[in-house]
Design a protein around this motif. Structure first.
Motif: not given
Length: 169
Positions: A59, A63, A82, A145
């Motif tokens: 994820f 991101t 995500d 992220g």
């Protein structure tokens, strides 16, 4: 949290109305739901540590990739992915909390652990609000992220495998 902060800038850059982002916002929750179901099953099969490290890194990377999205369709696909990563992290995190906590303290540990999902969302919103103006929406996604990727690396270094998966219970 990052999408809500990025929408005004995305609207300006892509020349789209706010309504164009409704499905992009919703698809993350669809991914989260799917990720929670599948991630929990995969954690039971392959180990919670692997799933926590992998889903957190995934994820984080998804991101970050949103910072290079060039269209609403690309952003929608990345938000879905995500969401899968975030969703897969949640049941495995809850299981590890439960497995490492003495039985009498489990309800409190799980409550505190689940509260940190909201705390993380709040912190990402605060961090995002501080960086969106100097870095733009692209930098917002990359920076937030990147935090996920760093957390995944820390989990890889510090998180032991759950005792149940190892058969030590």
């Amino acid at each position: 949290q990052s999408l809500g902060l990025a929408i005004p800038a995305l609207m300006a850059d892509w020349g789209l109305p706010r309504e164009a982002f409704a499905s992009i916002a919703a698809v993350g929750l669809v991914g989260l739901t799917l990720g929670a179901v599948v991630g929990g099953m995969l954690g039971d099969r392959f180990g919670r540590r692997l799933l926590m490290v992998g889903s957190t890194g995934f994820f984080g990377l998804m991101t970050m990739a949103q910072g290079w999205a060039e269209s609403p369709e690309q952003l929608l696909a990345l938000r879905f992915l995500d969401g899968i990563g975030i969703g897969a992290m949640i049941p495995n995190g809850a299981a590890v909390l439960s497995e490492f906590t003495p039985r009498r303290q489990r309800p409190l540990a799980l409550a505190v652990g689940m509260t940190f999902i909201a705390v993380g969302a709040m912190l990402s919103g605060l961090i995002g609000a501080a960086i969106i103006e100097p870095l733009g929406w692209q930098g917002l996604f990359v920076a937030l992220g990147g935090i996920g990727v760093v957390v995944a690396l820390l989990l890889a270094l510090l998180l032991p495998e759950s005792p149940i998966f190892l058969g030590n219970s």
